[in-house]
Design an enzyme around this catalytic site. Structure first.
Site: not given
Length: 121
Positions: A13, A88
């Site tokens: 991420t 995300k």
């Protein structure tokens, strides 16, 4: 080093701009790239039921199919490089808002003299 024609799948991420820079650097070496952050935590990883949000070219996505299917039960191609990271972030915003909503609800219940355990049930 990756050979031209290889596929780089980045499941970290990070930021969409970093994913775009990675994809551009990979393309400069003839390598396909996907930004593919995951959601589902360690439980999802152990059960191979992660949600994987992918950003990258159709060609890169096509080359990743069987591998990502081994890791997750939901593999989504969201758009070009960086789109997986943007997705995300949307996921994280929703999760944070849900946590805040639960906290505020329980705080309100307590202030109203309600049994918070009963409210949750």
């Amino acid at each position: 080093a990756l050979e031209p024609g290889s596929l780089l799948i980045d499941c970290t991420t990070s930021t969409p701009s970093l994913a775009q820079r990675v994809a551009a650097a990979a393309a400069g070496k003839g390598v396909l790239a996907l930004d593919a952050p995951v959601s589902g935590g360690d439980v999802g990883a152990e059960a191979a039921s992660l949600s994987i949000m992918c950003g990258g070219s159709d060609e890169a996505m096509g080359g990743s199919g069987y591998l990502l299917d081994l890791l997750g039960s939901r593999v989504l191609h969201m758009g070009p490089a960086g789109a997986g990271q943007h997705t995300k972030m949307c996921n994280q915003i929703l999760a944070a808002n849900n946590m805040l909503g639960v906290c505020e609800s329980l705080r309100y219940a307590s202030a109203a003299g309600l049994d918070a355990d009963a409210v949750v049930r």
